[in-house]
Write a protein that holds these residues in place. Structure first.
Motif, PDB file in Angstrom:
ATOM      1  N   GLU A  66      88.242  33.391  41.665  1.00 23.66           N
ATOM      2  CA  GLU A  66      87.088  33.992  40.543  1.00 23.66           C
ATOM      3  C   GLU A  66      86.956  35.434  40.550  1.00 23.66           C
ATOM      4  O   GLU A  66      86.518  35.557  39.099  1.00 23.66           O
ATOM      5  N   ILE A  67      87.427  36.465  41.338  1.00 26.47           N
ATOM      6  CA  ILE A  67      87.305  37.535  40.697  1.00 26.47           C
ATOM      7  C   ILE A  67      88.012  37.742  39.952  1.00 26.47           C
ATOM      8  O   ILE A  67      87.521  38.455  38.737  1.00 26.47           O
ATOM      9  N   ARG A  70      87.537  36.726  35.896  1.00 27.72           N
ATOM     10  CA  ARG A  70      86.474  37.494  35.370  1.00 27.72           C
ATOM     11  C   ARG A  70      87.105  38.429  35.284  1.00 27.72           C
ATOM     12  O   ARG A  70      86.397  39.284  34.151  1.00 27.72           O
ATOM     13  N   LEU A 142      92.421  40.600  47.599  1.00 27.53           N
ATOM     14  CA  LEU A 142      91.213  39.796  47.508  1.00 27.53           C
ATOM     15  C   LEU A 142      90.924  39.035  48.378  1.00 27.53           C
ATOM     16  O   LEU A 142      91.675  37.987  49.087  1.00 27.53           O
ATOM     17  N   ALA A 213      81.159  38.294  43.963  1.00 27.02           N
ATOM     18  CA  ALA A 213      82.333  38.827  42.813  1.00 27.02           C
ATOM     19  C   ALA A 213      81.885  39.630  41.799  1.00 27.02           C
ATOM     20  O   ALA A 213      83.169  40.304  41.128  1.00 27.02           O
ATOM     21  N   ARG A 214      80.534  40.023  41.849  1.00 23.56           N
ATOM     22  CA  ARG A 214      80.442  41.232  41.086  1.00 23.56           C
ATOM     23  C   ARG A 214      80.615  42.181  41.525  1.00 23.56           C
ATOM     24  O   ARG A 214      81.423  43.204  40.854  1.00 23.56           O
ATOM     25  N   GLY A 216      83.501  42.573  43.244  1.00 20.54           N
ATOM     26  CA  GLY A 216      84.987  42.744  42.898  1.00 20.54           C
ATOM     27  C   GLY A 216      85.253  43.130  42.061  1.00 20.54           C
ATOM     28  O   GLY A 216      86.201  43.470  41.610  1.00 20.54           O
ATOM     29  N   VAL A 217      84.533  42.626  41.172  1.00 16.82           N
ATOM     30  CA  VAL A 217      85.499  43.248  39.315  1.00 16.82           C
ATOM     31  C   VAL A 217      85.259  44.190  39.082  1.00 16.82           C
ATOM     32  O   VAL A 217      85.813  45.061  38.538  1.00 16.82           O
TER      33      VAL A 217
END
Length: 347
Positions: A66-67, A70, A142, A213-214, A216-217
Protein backbone atom coordinates in the motif's frame (compact mmCIF):
# COMPACT_ATOMS: atom_id res chain seq x y z
CA UNK A 1 21.21 18.60 -24.04
CA UNK A 2 22.08 14.89 -24.41
CA UNK A 3 19.52 12.40 -23.19
CA UNK A 4 20.40 9.92 -20.46
CA UNK A 5 20.90 6.38 -21.72
CA UNK A 6 17.98 4.01 -21.13
CA UNK A 7 17.82 2.03 -17.89
CA UNK A 8 18.36 -1.67 -18.56
CA UNK A 9 16.84 -4.34 -16.34
CA UNK A 10 16.27 -7.94 -17.37
CA UNK A 11 15.47 -7.88 -21.06
CA UNK A 12 13.89 -4.43 -20.85
CA UNK A 13 15.06 -0.90 -21.62
CA UNK A 14 13.28 2.10 -20.10
CA UNK A 15 13.97 5.39 -21.85
CA UNK A 16 14.88 8.51 -19.86
CA UNK A 17 11.83 10.52 -18.85
CA UNK A 18 9.49 7.52 -18.95
CA UNK A 19 8.04 4.98 -16.52
CA UNK A 20 7.04 1.39 -17.07
CA UNK A 21 6.00 -1.73 -15.17
CA UNK A 22 8.02 -4.77 -16.21
CA UNK A 23 7.81 -8.44 -15.18
CA UNK A 24 10.95 -10.36 -14.28
CA UNK A 25 10.40 -14.13 -14.73
CA UNK A 26 10.86 -16.10 -11.51
CA UNK A 27 9.31 -19.55 -11.89
CA UNK A 28 6.24 -21.53 -12.90
CA UNK A 29 3.53 -22.65 -10.52
CA UNK A 30 2.67 -26.33 -10.33
CA UNK A 31 -0.15 -25.82 -12.88
CA UNK A 32 2.35 -24.16 -15.29
CA UNK A 33 1.12 -20.63 -14.55
CA UNK A 34 4.12 -18.30 -14.91
CA UNK A 35 5.21 -16.44 -11.77
CA UNK A 36 7.13 -13.18 -12.00
CA UNK A 37 8.38 -10.27 -9.90
CA UNK A 38 6.86 -7.01 -11.10
CA UNK A 39 8.96 -3.84 -10.96
CA UNK A 40 7.80 -0.31 -11.71
CA UNK A 41 10.70 1.70 -13.13
CA UNK A 42 10.71 5.49 -13.24
CA UNK A 43 13.79 6.62 -15.17
CA UNK A 44 14.22 10.38 -14.81
CA UNK A 45 15.40 12.70 -17.56
CA UNK A 46 18.20 14.03 -15.35
CA UNK A 47 20.95 11.95 -13.71
CA UNK A 48 20.85 11.01 -10.04
CA UNK A 49 20.98 8.02 -7.70
CA UNK A 50 19.08 4.78 -8.21
CA UNK A 51 16.79 3.98 -5.28
CA UNK A 52 14.82 0.78 -4.84
CA UNK A 53 11.76 0.50 -2.60
CA UNK A 54 10.70 -3.07 -1.89
CA UNK A 55 7.79 -4.59 0.03
CA UNK A 56 6.26 -7.95 0.91
CA UNK A 57 9.51 -9.89 1.12
CA UNK A 58 7.38 -11.57 3.78
CA UNK A 59 4.13 -12.27 1.95
CA UNK A 60 1.82 -11.39 4.85
CA UNK A 61 3.36 -7.92 5.37
CA UNK A 62 0.94 -6.14 3.07
CA UNK A 63 1.26 -2.57 4.38
CA UNK A 64 4.38 -2.10 2.25
CA UNK A 65 2.44 -2.77 -0.95
CA UNK A 66 0.00 0.00 0.00
CA UNK A 67 2.88 2.37 0.75
CA UNK A 68 4.40 1.70 -2.68
CA UNK A 69 1.00 2.21 -4.36
CA UNK A 70 0.62 5.62 -2.71
CA UNK A 71 4.22 6.56 -3.46
CA UNK A 72 3.78 5.91 -7.19
CA UNK A 73 0.78 8.28 -7.25
CA UNK A 74 2.68 11.27 -5.86
CA UNK A 75 3.25 14.18 -8.23
CA UNK A 76 6.79 14.69 -6.84
CA UNK A 77 7.94 11.82 -9.07
CA UNK A 78 7.00 13.65 -12.28
CA UNK A 79 10.35 15.47 -12.34
CA UNK A 80 12.49 12.72 -10.87
CA UNK A 81 16.27 12.92 -11.00
CA UNK A 82 17.85 9.50 -11.11
CA UNK A 83 15.89 6.25 -11.14
CA UNK A 84 13.30 4.68 -8.85
CA UNK A 85 12.70 0.93 -8.77
CA UNK A 86 9.46 0.11 -6.95
CA UNK A 87 8.71 -3.52 -6.09
CA UNK A 88 5.43 -3.67 -4.16
CA UNK A 89 5.36 -7.47 -3.91
CA UNK A 90 8.67 -9.35 -3.86
CA UNK A 91 7.29 -12.63 -2.50
CA UNK A 92 4.18 -13.06 -4.67
CA UNK A 93 3.90 -16.71 -3.60
CA UNK A 94 3.43 -15.79 0.08
CA UNK A 95 1.36 -12.72 -0.79
CA UNK A 96 -1.26 -14.74 -2.66
CA UNK A 97 -1.42 -17.32 0.14
CA UNK A 98 -1.49 -14.75 2.99
CA UNK A 99 1.70 -16.38 4.26
CA UNK A 100 5.00 -15.02 5.50
CA UNK A 101 6.89 -17.79 3.72
CA UNK A 102 7.35 -19.30 0.30
CA UNK A 103 5.60 -22.59 -0.59
CA UNK A 104 8.57 -24.58 0.74
CA UNK A 105 8.21 -22.78 4.14
CA UNK A 106 11.49 -20.93 3.66
CA UNK A 107 11.89 -17.34 4.84
CA UNK A 108 13.01 -15.24 1.87
CA UNK A 109 14.75 -12.75 4.16
CA UNK A 110 17.02 -15.55 5.41
CA UNK A 111 17.88 -16.78 1.89
CA UNK A 112 20.08 -13.98 0.50
CA UNK A 113 22.18 -13.62 -1.58
CA UNK A 114 20.78 -16.79 -3.10
CA UNK A 115 21.89 -18.93 -6.00
CA UNK A 116 20.35 -19.58 -9.43
CA UNK A 117 20.18 -23.35 -8.77
CA UNK A 118 19.12 -23.43 -5.12
CA UNK A 119 15.69 -23.61 -3.48
CA UNK A 120 12.83 -21.43 -4.73
CA UNK A 121 13.66 -18.88 -2.00
CA UNK A 122 17.33 -18.93 -2.98
CA UNK A 123 16.51 -18.42 -6.66
CA UNK A 124 14.15 -15.52 -5.93
CA UNK A 125 16.77 -13.91 -3.67
CA UNK A 126 19.37 -14.29 -6.42
CA UNK A 127 17.10 -12.59 -8.98
CA UNK A 128 16.46 -9.71 -6.57
CA UNK A 129 20.17 -9.24 -5.90
CA UNK A 130 21.15 -9.39 -9.57
CA UNK A 131 18.32 -7.32 -11.05
CA UNK A 132 17.54 -4.84 -8.27
CA UNK A 133 20.28 -4.46 -5.66
CA UNK A 134 23.20 -4.56 -8.10
CA UNK A 135 21.63 -1.67 -10.06
CA UNK A 136 20.91 0.50 -7.01
CA UNK A 137 22.74 2.93 -4.75
CA UNK A 138 20.25 2.92 -1.86
CA UNK A 139 17.32 0.75 -0.82
CA UNK A 140 14.30 1.06 1.46
CA UNK A 141 12.79 -2.27 2.49
CA UNK A 142 9.25 -2.13 3.93
CA UNK A 143 8.08 -4.53 6.62
CA UNK A 144 5.44 -4.94 9.31
CA UNK A 145 5.12 -7.09 12.39
CA UNK A 146 3.81 -10.60 11.88
CA UNK A 147 2.13 -13.35 13.88
CA UNK A 148 -0.67 -11.14 15.25
CA UNK A 149 1.66 -8.40 16.45
CA UNK A 150 1.86 -4.70 15.67
CA UNK A 151 4.85 -2.37 15.43
CA UNK A 152 5.26 1.35 16.06
CA UNK A 153 6.57 2.96 12.84
CA UNK A 154 10.36 2.71 13.08
CA UNK A 155 13.51 2.62 10.98
CA UNK A 156 16.17 -0.02 11.61
CA UNK A 157 19.72 0.69 10.50
CA UNK A 158 23.17 -0.82 10.66
CA UNK A 159 25.34 0.56 13.49
CA UNK A 160 28.38 2.74 12.75
CA UNK A 161 27.30 3.91 9.27
CA UNK A 162 26.96 7.71 9.29
CA UNK A 163 25.57 7.92 5.75
CA UNK A 164 22.83 5.42 6.55
CA UNK A 165 22.00 7.22 9.79
CA UNK A 166 21.65 10.49 7.86
CA UNK A 167 19.10 8.80 5.58
CA UNK A 168 17.28 7.39 8.61
CA UNK A 169 17.03 10.84 10.19
CA UNK A 170 15.77 12.28 6.92
CA UNK A 171 13.05 9.59 6.83
CA UNK A 172 11.60 10.99 10.05
CA UNK A 173 10.00 7.90 11.64
CA UNK A 174 9.17 8.18 15.37
CA UNK A 175 12.05 5.81 16.25
CA UNK A 176 15.43 4.87 14.79
CA UNK A 177 16.74 1.56 16.14
CA UNK A 178 20.29 0.48 15.37
CA UNK A 179 20.31 -3.29 15.10
CA UNK A 180 22.80 -5.96 14.14
CA UNK A 181 22.57 -7.39 10.63
CA UNK A 182 20.95 -10.83 10.50
CA UNK A 183 22.84 -13.46 8.51
CA UNK A 184 21.50 -14.12 5.00
CA UNK A 185 19.16 -11.12 5.14
CA UNK A 186 18.67 -8.64 2.31
CA UNK A 187 20.34 -5.98 4.46
CA UNK A 188 23.47 -8.11 4.94
CA UNK A 189 23.78 -9.05 1.26
CA UNK A 190 23.18 -5.48 0.09
CA UNK A 191 25.77 -4.25 2.61
CA UNK A 192 28.41 -6.51 1.01
CA UNK A 193 27.68 -4.79 -2.32
CA UNK A 194 28.00 -1.33 -0.78
CA UNK A 195 24.27 -0.56 -0.97
CA UNK A 196 22.79 1.19 2.07
CA UNK A 197 19.45 -0.21 3.25
CA UNK A 198 16.83 1.34 5.49
CA UNK A 199 14.40 -1.18 6.97
CA UNK A 200 11.00 0.32 7.77
CA UNK A 201 8.86 -1.59 10.28
CA UNK A 202 5.27 -0.55 10.97
CA UNK A 203 1.82 -1.97 11.56
CA UNK A 204 0.58 -5.54 11.57
CA UNK A 205 0.67 -8.47 9.14
CA UNK A 206 -2.33 -8.79 6.76
CA UNK A 207 -3.66 -5.39 7.86
CA UNK A 208 -3.58 -1.82 6.57
CA UNK A 209 -2.77 0.89 9.09
CA UNK A 210 -3.29 4.53 8.14
CA UNK A 211 -0.53 6.00 10.32
CA UNK A 212 1.94 3.31 9.20
CA UNK A 213 1.12 4.08 5.56
CA UNK A 214 1.42 7.85 5.96
CA UNK A 215 4.71 7.67 7.85
CA UNK A 216 6.06 5.29 5.20
CA UNK A 217 5.19 7.41 2.18
CA UNK A 218 6.30 10.67 3.80
CA UNK A 219 9.55 9.07 4.90
CA UNK A 220 10.41 7.76 1.43
CA UNK A 221 9.68 11.15 -0.13
CA UNK A 222 11.92 12.82 2.46
CA UNK A 223 14.74 10.37 1.70
CA UNK A 224 14.40 11.12 -2.02
CA UNK A 225 14.52 14.83 -1.20
CA UNK A 226 17.68 14.21 0.88
CA UNK A 227 19.23 12.38 -2.10
CA UNK A 228 18.30 15.31 -4.39
CA UNK A 229 16.09 13.04 -6.48
CA UNK A 230 13.07 15.32 -6.20
CA UNK A 231 12.41 19.02 -5.65
CA UNK A 232 13.27 20.50 -2.27
CA UNK A 233 9.67 21.74 -2.15
CA UNK A 234 8.49 18.13 -1.82
CA UNK A 235 8.56 16.25 1.46
CA UNK A 236 8.93 18.77 4.28
CA UNK A 237 11.71 17.99 6.73
CA UNK A 238 10.49 16.43 9.99
CA UNK A 239 9.81 19.13 12.56
CA UNK A 240 10.93 16.86 15.40
CA UNK A 241 13.94 14.57 15.48
CA UNK A 242 13.42 10.81 15.70
CA UNK A 243 13.94 9.02 18.99
CA UNK A 244 17.25 7.10 18.90
CA UNK A 245 17.76 3.66 20.43
CA UNK A 246 20.63 1.19 20.21
CA UNK A 247 18.97 -1.78 21.97
CA UNK A 248 15.61 -3.35 22.69
CA UNK A 249 14.17 -6.34 24.52
CA UNK A 250 11.04 -8.47 24.66
CA UNK A 251 8.93 -8.93 27.78
CA UNK A 252 7.84 -12.56 27.65
CA UNK A 253 4.88 -14.25 29.24
CA UNK A 254 5.60 -15.86 32.64
CA UNK A 255 2.54 -18.11 32.26
CA UNK A 256 -0.08 -19.25 29.78
CA UNK A 257 -3.65 -18.00 29.85
CA UNK A 258 -5.82 -15.05 28.86
CA UNK A 259 -3.94 -11.79 28.42
CA UNK A 260 -5.20 -8.28 29.11
CA UNK A 261 -2.59 -5.71 28.02
CA UNK A 262 -2.96 -2.15 29.31
CA UNK A 263 -0.23 -0.54 27.20
CA UNK A 264 0.02 0.23 23.48
CA UNK A 265 2.80 0.77 20.96
CA UNK A 266 4.15 4.29 21.47
CA UNK A 267 3.64 4.30 25.25
CA UNK A 268 6.62 5.14 27.44
CA UNK A 269 7.01 2.90 30.50
CA UNK A 270 8.98 3.13 33.74
CA UNK A 271 10.43 0.31 35.82
CA UNK A 272 7.67 -1.37 37.80
CA UNK A 273 4.81 -0.21 35.55
CA UNK A 274 1.95 -2.67 35.10
CA UNK A 275 1.88 -3.81 31.47
CA UNK A 276 -0.99 -6.26 31.80
CA UNK A 277 -2.44 -9.27 33.56
CA UNK A 278 -2.59 -12.97 32.63
CA UNK A 279 -5.52 -14.96 34.02
CA UNK A 280 -6.56 -18.59 33.83
CA UNK A 281 -9.94 -19.16 32.11
CA UNK A 282 -11.69 -19.46 35.51
CA UNK A 283 -10.28 -16.23 36.92
CA UNK A 284 -8.89 -18.10 39.89
CA UNK A 285 -5.28 -17.04 39.38
CA UNK A 286 -3.93 -13.79 37.97
CA UNK A 287 -0.30 -12.94 37.16
CA UNK A 288 0.75 -9.31 36.82
CA UNK A 289 3.30 -8.38 34.15
CA UNK A 290 5.60 -5.61 35.36
CA UNK A 291 8.35 -3.82 33.45
CA UNK A 292 11.87 -4.49 34.69
CA UNK A 293 13.40 -1.61 32.72
CA UNK A 294 12.15 1.70 31.39
CA UNK A 295 11.77 2.40 27.69
CA UNK A 296 9.39 2.94 24.77
CA UNK A 297 6.96 0.24 23.61
CA UNK A 298 7.69 -0.32 19.91
CA UNK A 299 5.71 -3.52 19.42
CA UNK A 300 3.13 -5.71 21.13
CA UNK A 301 1.07 -8.83 20.63
CA UNK A 302 -2.57 -8.53 19.60
CA UNK A 303 -3.47 -12.05 20.73
CA UNK A 304 -5.41 -12.44 24.00
CA UNK A 305 -4.65 -16.18 24.26
CA UNK A 306 -0.98 -16.78 25.02
CA UNK A 307 1.44 -19.49 26.11
CA UNK A 308 4.28 -19.32 28.57
CA UNK A 309 7.32 -17.71 26.92
CA UNK A 310 5.38 -15.84 24.22
CA UNK A 311 6.66 -12.37 23.37
CA UNK A 312 4.16 -9.84 24.72
CA UNK A 313 5.73 -6.40 24.51
CA UNK A 314 8.81 -5.15 22.62
CA UNK A 315 10.53 -2.27 24.41
CA UNK A 316 13.31 -0.02 23.08
CA UNK A 317 15.74 1.49 25.56
CA UNK A 318 15.90 5.27 25.19
CA UNK A 319 17.81 8.07 26.89
CA UNK A 320 16.20 9.50 30.01
CA UNK A 321 16.21 12.98 28.49
CA UNK A 322 14.14 11.83 25.48
CA UNK A 323 10.55 13.10 25.50
CA UNK A 324 9.03 10.21 23.57
CA UNK A 325 5.43 11.41 23.89
CA UNK A 326 6.27 14.88 22.52
CA UNK A 327 8.19 13.38 19.60
CA UNK A 328 5.38 11.03 18.59
CA UNK A 329 2.72 13.73 19.03
CA UNK A 330 4.77 16.19 16.97
CA UNK A 331 5.32 13.77 14.10
CA UNK A 332 1.65 12.74 14.13
CA UNK A 333 0.56 16.38 13.97
CA UNK A 334 2.87 16.98 11.00
CA UNK A 335 1.41 13.97 9.18
CA UNK A 336 -2.10 15.36 9.61
CA UNK A 337 -1.00 18.64 8.01
CA UNK A 338 1.09 17.06 5.25
CA UNK A 339 -0.21 18.20 1.83
CA UNK A 340 1.01 14.96 0.25
CA UNK A 341 -2.14 13.12 1.28
CA UNK A 342 -5.24 14.17 -0.61
CA UNK A 343 -8.59 12.63 0.29
CA UNK A 344 -8.55 10.25 -2.65
CA UNK A 345 -5.21 8.82 -1.48
CA UNK A 346 -6.50 7.85 1.96
CA UNK A 347 -8.26 4.53 2.42
Amino acid sequence: MPTRPPFEIGEFKIEAGTRKTIDLPVSFLSDHTPASMSVHVIHGKKPGPTLFVSAAIHGDEVIGAEIVRRLLRTSALNKLRGTLLAIPIVNSFGFMNHSRYLPDRRDLNRSFPGTPKGSLASRLAHIFMEEIVSRSDVGIDLHSASFHRTNLPQIRVTPHKPDTMALAKAFGAPLILTSKIRPNSLRESAHTKGVDILVYEAGEGLRFDEIAARVGVSGIVRVMRHLDMISTKSGAKPKVGSILSSSSFWVRSPAGGLLRLFKSAGDEVKKGDLLGVISDPFGEKETEILTQEEGLIIGRTNLPVINEGDGLVHIAKIRRDEDAAATIDGLTAQLEQDPLFDEDEII
